[in-house]
Design a protein around this motif. Structure first.
Motif, PDB file in Angstrom:
ATOM      1  N   VAL A 170     171.432  73.469  -1.959  1.00 45.79           N
ATOM      2  CA  VAL A 170     172.074  73.202  -3.250  1.00 45.79           C
ATOM      3  C   VAL A 170     171.088  73.597  -4.341  1.00 45.79           C
ATOM      4  O   VAL A 170     170.112  72.886  -4.599  1.00 45.79           O
ATOM      5  CB  VAL A 170     172.483  71.715  -3.362  1.00 45.79           C
ATOM      6  CG1 VAL A 170     173.160  71.433  -4.689  1.00 45.79           C
ATOM      7  CG2 VAL A 170     173.389  71.327  -2.186  1.00 45.79           C
ATOM      8  N   ARG A 171     171.316  74.728  -4.963  1.00 49.00           N
ATOM      9  CA  ARG A 171     170.400  75.256  -5.971  1.00 49.00           C
ATOM     10  C   ARG A 171     170.975  75.234  -7.378  1.00 49.00           C
ATOM     11  O   ARG A 171     170.261  74.976  -8.328  1.00 49.00           O
ATOM     12  CB  ARG A 171     170.006  76.692  -5.624  1.00 49.00           C
ATOM     13  CG  ARG A 171     169.007  76.800  -4.488  1.00 49.00           C
ATOM     14  CD  ARG A 171     168.220  78.102  -4.593  1.00 49.00           C
ATOM     15  NE  ARG A 171     167.265  78.269  -3.515  1.00 49.00           N
ATOM     16  CZ  ARG A 171     166.041  77.770  -3.529  1.00 49.00           C
ATOM     17  NH1 ARG A 171     165.621  77.051  -4.532  1.00 49.00           N
ATOM     18  NH2 ARG A 171     165.226  77.983  -2.509  1.00 49.00           N
ATOM     19  N   SER A 172     172.245  75.551  -7.542  1.00 49.10           N
ATOM     20  CA  SER A 172     172.781  75.691  -8.897  1.00 49.10           C
ATOM     21  C   SER A 172     172.949  74.320  -9.552  1.00 49.10           C
ATOM     22  O   SER A 172     173.234  73.323  -8.880  1.00 49.10           O
ATOM     23  CB  SER A 172     174.128  76.415  -8.867  1.00 49.10           C
ATOM     24  OG  SER A 172     175.140  75.554  -8.382  1.00 49.10           O
ATOM     25  N   PRO A 173     172.783  74.250 -10.878  1.00 45.40           N
ATOM     26  CA  PRO A 173     172.986  72.971 -11.579  1.00 45.40           C
ATOM     27  C   PRO A 173     174.398  72.409 -11.376  1.00 45.40           C
ATOM     28  O   PRO A 173     174.574  71.201 -11.249  1.00 45.40           O
ATOM     29  CB  PRO A 173     172.732  73.318 -13.046  1.00 45.40           C
ATOM     30  CG  PRO A 173     171.883  74.548 -13.023  1.00 45.40           C
ATOM     31  CD  PRO A 173     172.293  75.299 -11.784  1.00 45.40           C
ATOM     32  N   GLU A 174     175.377  73.294 -11.315  1.00 47.61           N
ATOM     33  CA  GLU A 174     176.762  72.827 -11.137  1.00 47.61           C
ATOM     34  C   GLU A 174     176.951  72.178  -9.772  1.00 47.61           C
ATOM     35  O   GLU A 174     177.556  71.104  -9.664  1.00 47.61           O
ATOM     36  CB  GLU A 174     177.739  74.009 -11.296  1.00 47.61           C
ATOM     37  CG  GLU A 174     177.724  74.662 -12.655  1.00 47.61           C
ATOM     38  CD  GLU A 174     176.564  75.637 -12.872  1.00 47.61           C
ATOM     39  OE1 GLU A 174     176.266  75.947 -14.045  1.00 47.61           O
ATOM     40  OE2 GLU A 174     175.931  76.073 -11.883  1.00 47.61           O
ATOM     41  N   ALA A 175     176.413  72.821  -8.735  1.00 45.35           N
ATOM     42  CA  ALA A 175     176.520  72.244  -7.390  1.00 45.35           C
ATOM     43  C   ALA A 175     175.735  70.943  -7.298  1.00 45.35           C
ATOM     44  O   ALA A 175     176.174  69.981  -6.656  1.00 45.35           O
ATOM     45  CB  ALA A 175     176.030  73.247  -6.352  1.00 45.35           C
ATOM     46  N   ARG A 176     174.595  70.888  -7.962  1.00 43.85           N
ATOM     47  CA  ARG A 176     173.788  69.661  -7.953  1.00 43.85           C
ATOM     48  C   ARG A 176     174.577  68.509  -8.572  1.00 43.85           C
ATOM     49  O   ARG A 176     174.599  67.400  -8.036  1.00 43.85           O
ATOM     50  CB  ARG A 176     172.484  69.900  -8.725  1.00 43.85           C
ATOM     51  CG  ARG A 176     171.540  68.712  -8.751  1.00 43.85           C
ATOM     52  CD  ARG A 176     170.811  68.549  -7.441  1.00 43.85           C
ATOM     53  NE  ARG A 176     170.029  69.722  -7.145  1.00 43.85           N
ATOM     54  CZ  ARG A 176     168.723  69.811  -7.286  1.00 43.85           C
ATOM     55  NH1 ARG A 176     168.037  68.774  -7.687  1.00 43.85           N
ATOM     56  NH2 ARG A 176     168.089  70.921  -6.989  1.00 43.85           N
ATOM     57  N   GLU A 177     175.220  68.753  -9.685  1.00 42.27           N
ATOM     58  CA  GLU A 177     176.025  67.708 -10.331  1.00 42.27           C
ATOM     59  C   GLU A 177     177.137  67.227  -9.412  1.00 42.27           C
ATOM     60  O   GLU A 177     177.413  66.025  -9.329  1.00 42.27           O
ATOM     61  CB  GLU A 177     176.617  68.230 -11.639  1.00 42.27           C
ATOM     62  CG  GLU A 177     175.612  68.359 -12.764  1.00 42.27           C
ATOM     63  CD  GLU A 177     176.239  68.884 -14.048  1.00 42.27           C
ATOM     64  OE1 GLU A 177     177.465  68.732 -14.218  1.00 42.27           O
ATOM     65  OE2 GLU A 177     175.496  69.451 -14.876  1.00 42.27           O
ATOM     66  N   ARG A 178     177.777  68.163  -8.710  1.00 44.36           N
ATOM     67  CA  ARG A 178     178.849  67.787  -7.785  1.00 44.36           C
ATOM     68  C   ARG A 178     178.310  66.935  -6.643  1.00 44.36           C
ATOM     69  O   ARG A 178     178.937  65.972  -6.217  1.00 44.36           O
ATOM     70  CB  ARG A 178     179.535  69.037  -7.242  1.00 44.36           C
ATOM     71  CG  ARG A 178     180.370  69.738  -8.295  1.00 44.36           C
ATOM     72  CD  ARG A 178     180.945  71.093  -7.881  1.00 44.36           C
ATOM     73  NE  ARG A 178     181.068  71.349  -6.471  1.00 44.36           N
ATOM     74  CZ  ARG A 178     180.660  72.477  -5.882  1.00 44.36           C
ATOM     75  NH1 ARG A 178     180.075  73.437  -6.597  1.00 44.36           N
ATOM     76  NH2 ARG A 178     180.834  72.651  -4.596  1.00 44.36           N
TER      77      ARG A 178
END
Length: 196
Positions: free
Chosen positions: A57-65
Motif C-alpha cells: 500500500v503506497r498511494s495516499p488514497e489506498a492508505r486512507e482506504r
C-alpha cells in the motif's frame, strides 16, 4: 552447542528485533522489498505451494482506504508508516503447483481439487510465509509492525477478492522515537519442550 549464525545476526533477527509502533519518514524502496522477497521465498511450505500474496500500500488514497479498516489503536501507526503490506493467502495457489512442484504436477488435482482443502493449506502455509516475511524485513535492517487488529472482511473487499484471505497488515520502516513497548516475557525451554 552454540548456533552457527553470527551473534550479531541473531540479535538483528530475534533478540534485539521488536515490533515497531512508530517509524521515521525514511522511505522503504521497491528495491528493498524485492530483496526481502528474494530472500524469504526460499522458506519451506508444503508441496512448495507458496500461497502468500503481498499487497504493498503506497498511494495516499489506498492508505486512507486501509486506515478505515484498521482497529482504532492501529490507525495512527498505519497512517504514518513509510510502507504498509497486506499479507493474504491465495486460495487458488494450486494453479501454480505444476510450476512450483514439477516432480509431481498431479498434486494440484490429487490433493487440492476441493476448495476447503486449499483454504486450510493456504492458511497454514501463508502463515509460515508471513513469519518468514517479518524476519526478512528485519534482515533488511527495517522494523516490522504486524497487526491483526483490523476488519478482515473490509480489507478483503477493499483490496483483494474472494480467492484471497487476509492474514495481517504489516507496517514497515525504520523505527521512530519511542517505537517499542517494554519487552514482554517469554516462556522457558522447559515450559515449551517435552521429550517423549
Amino acid at each position: 552447542m552454540s548456533l552457527v549464525l553470527d551473534p550479531a545476526a541473531q540479535d538483528l533477527l530475534f533478540r534485539e528485533a521488536r515490533t515497531a509502533n512508530t517509524f521515521t519518514d525514511e522511505p522503504v524502496t521497491d528495491e528493498q522489498m524485492q530483496a526481502i522477497y528474494d530472500l524469504v521465498k526460499y522458506g519451506p511450505t508444503a508441496f512448495n505451494q507458496s500461497p502468500l500474496r503481498i499487497t504493498l500500500v503506497r498511494s495516499p488514497e489506498a492508505r486512507e482506504r486501509l486506515v478505515q479498516h484498521m482497529a482504532e489503536g492501529n490507525r495512527p501507526k498505519t497512517a504514518a508508516a513509510p510502507l504498509v503490506a497486506i499479507l493474504s493467502a491465495d486460495n487458488e495457489f494450486h494453479d501454480e503447483l505444476p510450476q512450483l512442484f514439477p516432480h509431481f504436477p498431479q498434486a494440484k488435482d490429487a490433493f487440492f481439487s476441493e476448495r476447503p482443502a486449499r483454504e486450510g493449506a493456504a492458511l497454514l502455509n501463508s502463515a509460515l510465509q508471513a513469519a518468514y516475511f517479518i524476519v526478512g524485513v528485519r534482515a533488511a535492517g527495517l522494523a516490522a509492525g504486524p497487526m491483526t487488529g483490523l476488519d478482515f472482511e473490509g480489507v478483503r473487499k477493499e483490496f483483494l477478492d474472494d480467492d484471497h484471505t487476509p492474514l495481517m497488515v504489516v507496517n514497515i520502516g525504520r523505527p521512530g522515537p519511542d517505537a517499542w513497548f517494554p519487552r514482554s516475557p517469554r516462556l522457558s525451554y522447559e515450559q515449551v519442550v517435552t521429550t517423549v
